[in-house]
Design an enzyme around this catalytic site. Structure first.
Site, mmCIF file in Angstrom:
data_model
loop_
_atom_site.group_PDB
_atom_site.id
_atom_site.type_symbol
_atom_site.label_atom_id
_atom_site.label_comp_id
_atom_site.label_asym_id
_atom_site.label_seq_id
_atom_site.Cartn_x
_atom_site.Cartn_y
_atom_site.Cartn_z
ATOM 1 N N ARG A 165 75.860 34.884 -101.553
ATOM 2 C CA ARG A 165 75.135 35.898 -100.745
ATOM 3 C C ARG A 165 75.657 36.926 -100.542
ATOM 4 O O ARG A 165 76.215 37.630 -100.940
ATOM 5 C CB ARG A 165 76.592 35.175 -99.214
ATOM 6 C CG ARG A 165 76.208 36.065 -98.333
ATOM 7 C CD ARG A 165 75.037 34.914 -97.377
ATOM 8 N NE ARG A 165 74.818 35.556 -95.828
ATOM 9 C CZ ARG A 165 73.775 35.249 -95.178
ATOM 10 N NH1 ARG A 165 72.781 34.483 -96.030
ATOM 11 N NH2 ARG A 165 74.159 35.016 -93.567
ATOM 12 N N THR A 213 63.601 31.531 -94.784
ATOM 13 C CA THR A 213 64.519 31.561 -96.035
ATOM 14 C C THR A 213 63.257 30.203 -96.607
ATOM 15 O O THR A 213 62.300 29.753 -96.447
ATOM 16 C CB THR A 213 65.568 30.926 -95.633
ATOM 17 O OG1 THR A 213 66.707 31.978 -94.876
ATOM 18 C CG2 THR A 213 66.331 29.934 -96.655
ATOM 19 N N THR A 248 67.275 33.077 -99.486
ATOM 20 C CA THR A 248 66.388 34.402 -98.328
ATOM 21 C C THR A 248 66.649 35.425 -98.547
ATOM 22 O O THR A 248 66.873 35.627 -99.289
ATOM 23 C CB THR A 248 67.457 33.642 -97.176
ATOM 24 O OG1 THR A 248 66.732 34.129 -96.162
ATOM 25 C CG2 THR A 248 68.632 33.720 -97.216
ATOM 26 N N GLU A 288 69.866 41.289 -95.044
ATOM 27 C CA GLU A 288 71.144 40.164 -94.336
ATOM 28 C C GLU A 288 72.294 40.425 -93.822
ATOM 29 O O GLU A 288 73.145 39.750 -93.555
ATOM 30 C CB GLU A 288 71.168 39.165 -95.472
ATOM 31 C CG GLU A 288 71.522 38.035 -95.574
ATOM 32 C CD GLU A 288 70.748 36.796 -95.851
ATOM 33 O OE1 GLU A 288 70.665 36.299 -94.490
ATOM 34 O OE2 GLU A 288 69.566 37.408 -96.267
ATOM 35 N N ASP A 336 72.679 39.312 -90.251
ATOM 36 C CA ASP A 336 73.629 38.137 -90.021
ATOM 37 C C ASP A 336 75.218 38.277 -89.582
ATOM 38 O O ASP A 336 75.615 37.472 -88.862
ATOM 39 C CB ASP A 336 73.279 37.292 -91.155
ATOM 40 C CG ASP A 336 71.796 36.524 -91.064
ATOM 41 O OD1 ASP A 336 71.642 36.509 -90.384
ATOM 42 O OD2 ASP A 336 71.750 35.324 -91.955
ATOM 43 N N SER A 356 76.239 33.027 -92.777
ATOM 44 C CA SER A 356 75.442 32.840 -93.095
ATOM 45 C C SER A 356 75.444 30.600 -92.161
ATOM 46 O O SER A 356 76.539 30.315 -91.761
ATOM 47 C CB SER A 356 75.046 32.090 -94.929
ATOM 48 O OG SER A 356 73.839 31.122 -94.321
HETATM 49 N N1 GLU Z 1 70.047 34.307 -92.782
HETATM 50 C C1 GLU Z 1 70.068 33.129 -92.681
HETATM 51 C C2 GLU Z 1 71.712 32.396 -93.134
HETATM 52 O O1 GLU Z 1 71.692 33.235 -93.982
HETATM 53 C C3 GLU Z 1 69.092 32.678 -92.524
HETATM 54 C C4 GLU Z 1 67.401 32.704 -92.387
HETATM 55 C C5 GLU Z 1 66.805 31.836 -92.223
HETATM 56 O O2 GLU Z 1 66.368 30.590 -92.009
HETATM 57 O O3 GLU Z 1 65.694 32.286 -92.310
HETATM 58 O O4 GLU Z 1 71.887 31.700 -92.626
#
Ligand code: GLU
Length: 610
Positions: free
Chosen positions: A115, A416, A434, A455, A458, A479
């Site tokens: 991550r 993603t 992603t 990211e 998030d 996430s």
């Molecule tokens: N940023 C999201 C995550 O980490 C995923 C984004 C997506 O699935 O488009 O869970």
């Protein structure tokens, strides 16, 4: 992503793999004839290894690595690198992800948390516009920024996976994708649409418009080449990931974040970020224990925090285990309710464990699940949002219902990509990666051919010191990514994952319920219409789910909201890539039959006949 394969792409794959050179005996010999190119067939059955992804070129590259002696980890890295070429708006070395690995030699499951991290200089008010004192509007203003970019973890994930379990060097694993980037791929409708949807964001930056809009939005059927990315992959292979984390490429990433290459063509505010080379130098992909949940005779392994995937899928399964398996409609009711309860606890308790005391054991405790299941009425949907449980004091005994909870804001993207691989030795990888929103931050690192992530959006948008997902320097944002491997009697039987922001969790959960509880075949379990209850008043559902089950579920009182406008990508929930591992080495690779234009599943030695 849907695309027409051409002979050129196939020959690209073959030519590149002629020099992959994994150590197995057959790996050094050139192929006698072109390997079969996986069609868009969503299901493939056979032996000797399997790959499932959203993209036929990427699946072809992964399969060829397996054919030539590479293992599941080699194939996963090669496939992921290829997705960085063909799905640059969803994944690439500018982003992060989570990898789950079953090691056949030891029978153990490990995971890598790749991550992105927040830079040391990030401030709690990073998402507040100083001009207004209010949060930046989420999109396109906040996501199109330097401040949303986390320190990328994907290259470190690849290197860590190859070092631990692979047989290829990073240079070897990246070679087929570099060739693909150089020769190009045929643009499909999805790529053209995603470029068009991001055109304003890409126009904001000289580097991004040069790469993606050089001749306007690429037309479906045209060839898209990315020689910059080809050079980047080759150099990364030659110099190693130190080039990114401690070298010139890292300095360029930090510079791009701090001084975005603005074109002046749009009015987007583009707040810069604070990322430094020091932030890159201290980045680490973390090898960590998976979450583990026993479920009706299966053992379900997933990602521990910083992803909420493993604890939320696992808690929901534990709650479901308190219910008796029933027919389709009661099971779907149980699924929706268990999911809402698990999401309440996800919001309350899950953040980066390096910063928060995340009660993983309690969240996955059967006694806790038993107590949570008190709120699951077999005949009626609970009023949403349901409150979180109390991980500090539970005994499995039902108490008076608590006051309703609060609906949480949800800005996770729907981009993603996910891939699943298995090899002839029984190793399995489930890998979700992603750059967050489709198109990430919109910023290409000049001359390097890849987009930086957004990211950090998030993190919770509004800073609350009691929130486990609040912004903090060095922290990983929570996430939902849920790469999952299911074992029975210690042997892997199923590996699955999906994109889709927070719907990733419900998509993986629903596929597991469809397969393990309702007994659907894996292709049917993946194709089935989806609904997602994330502790919100309405259940988000595909129109096909409402058509199929809306009337039957009406007596329970579930209010449905259609997932998105008909024909839009938002109308679909998730895009699964999965593999089932049967007896005698039989593999069934499964991708989406229609969502996102259909995915690509392939096996090394297809089964002949019906
Ligand atoms: N940023 C999201 C995550 O980490 C995923 C984004 C997506 O699935 O488009 O869970």
């Amino acid at each position: 992503m849907r695309r027409t394969l051409t002979a050129l792409v196939t020959s690209t794959v073959i030519a590149a793999l002629g020099i992959v050179g994994p150590p197995a005996a057959d790996a050094t010999k050139p192929p006698h004839h072109p390997p079969p190119t996986p069609s868009r067939t969503p299901t493939a059955t056979g032996h000797g290894g399997a790959v499932s992804s959203v993209d036929p070129d990427a699946t072809a590259i992964g399969l060829e690595v397996l054919r030539r002696g590479g293992n599941a980890v080699d194939a996963a890295v090669a496939t992921a690198a290829a997705l960085g070429v063909t799905e640059p708006y969803s994944a690439g070395i500018g982003g992060g992800g989570y990898l789950v690995h079953y090691d056949a030699a030891t029978g153990r499951v490990h995971t890598i948390d790749g991550r992105e991290t927040a830079p040391a200089g990030i401030r709690p008010d990073a998402f507040i516009d100083p001009a207004t004192g209010e949060p930046y509007p989420f999109t396109p203003e906040l996501v199109t920024s330097g401040v949303s970019v986390g320190v990328p973890g994907t290259a470190a994930t690849w290197q860590t996976a190859l070092d631990r379990w692979g047989s290829l060097s990073l240079a070897q694993a990246l070679r087929p994708a570099a060739r693909l980037a150089e020769k190009g791929f045929v643009v499909d409708d999805t790529f053209a649409l995603q470029t068009r949807e991001n055109a304003e964001r890409f126009r904001t930056f000289t580097s991004s418009s040069d790469l993606f809009l050089a001749d306007g939005v690429p037309a479906a059927g045209s060839r898209f080449r990315n020689p910059d990315l080809a050079r980047t992959y080759r150099k990364l292979g030659a110099k190693g990931i130190g080039w990114l984390y401690r070298g010139r490429l890292g300095a360029e990433v930090a510079h791009t974040v701090q001084q975005p290459p603005l074109s002046g063509a749009t009015d987007l505010p583009v707040p810069p970020g604070s990322m430094t080379v020091q932030d890159l130098a201290t980045y680490e992909a973390l090898v960590q224990a998976p979450t583990s949940t026993g479920y009706r005779g299966y053992d379900v392994y997933g990602m521990a925090p910083s992803s909420s995937g493993g604890t939320t899928v696992g808690e929901a399964l534990n709650i479901l285990e308190q219910t008796d398996p029933a027919g389709t409609v009661p099971t779907l009711h149980h699924y929706l309710e268990a999911s809402a309860l698990a999401f309440a606890d996800r919001g309350r308790y899950v953040g980066d464990p390096a910063f928060e005391d995340v009660p993983v054991d309690a969240l996955l405790d059967d006694t806790f699940a038993k107590e949570r299941a008190c709120a699951l009425d077999p005949d009626a949907a609970a009023a949403k949002p349901v409150p979180a449980g109390d991980v500090a004091a539970y005994d499995g005994v039902c108490a008076d219902p608590a006051a309703p909870g609060e609906e949480a804001a949800d800005t996770e993207g729907l981009s993603t990509t996910h891939l699943t691989t298995a090899d002839r030795w029984g190793n399995v990888v489930a890998y979700t990666l992603t750059i967050e929103q489709t198109g990430g931050s919109g910023m290409v690192v000049p001359g390097r051919g890849f987009l930086l992530n957004n990211e950090l959006t998030d993190f919770s948008a509004v800073y609350d010191p009691a929130d486990p997902n609040r912004i903090e320097p060095g922290k990983r944002p929570r996430s939902s990514m849920s790469p999952t491997i299911v074992l029975r009697h210690g042997r892997p039987v199923l590996a699955v994952g999906s994109p889709g922001g927070s719907t990733i969790i419900t998509t993986v959960l629903q596929v597991l319920v469809n397969r393990l509880d309702l007994g659907l075949s894996l292709p049917d379990a993946v194709a089935a219409p989806r609904a997602s209850q994330r502790n919100t008043v309405d259940v988000t559902a595909e129109q096909a789910f409402i058509d199929a089950y809306g009337a039957a579920l009406a007596p329970y009182g579930h209010p449905f909201a259609v997932a998105g406008p008909p024909g839009s990508s938002a109308a679909e929930i998730g895009a699964v890539a999965a593999i089932e591992l049967g007896r005698h080495g039989r593999l069934t690779a499964v991708a989406e039959p229609t969502r996102r234009g259909g995915g690509a599943a392939g096996v090394v030695r297809p089964r002949l006949g019906p």
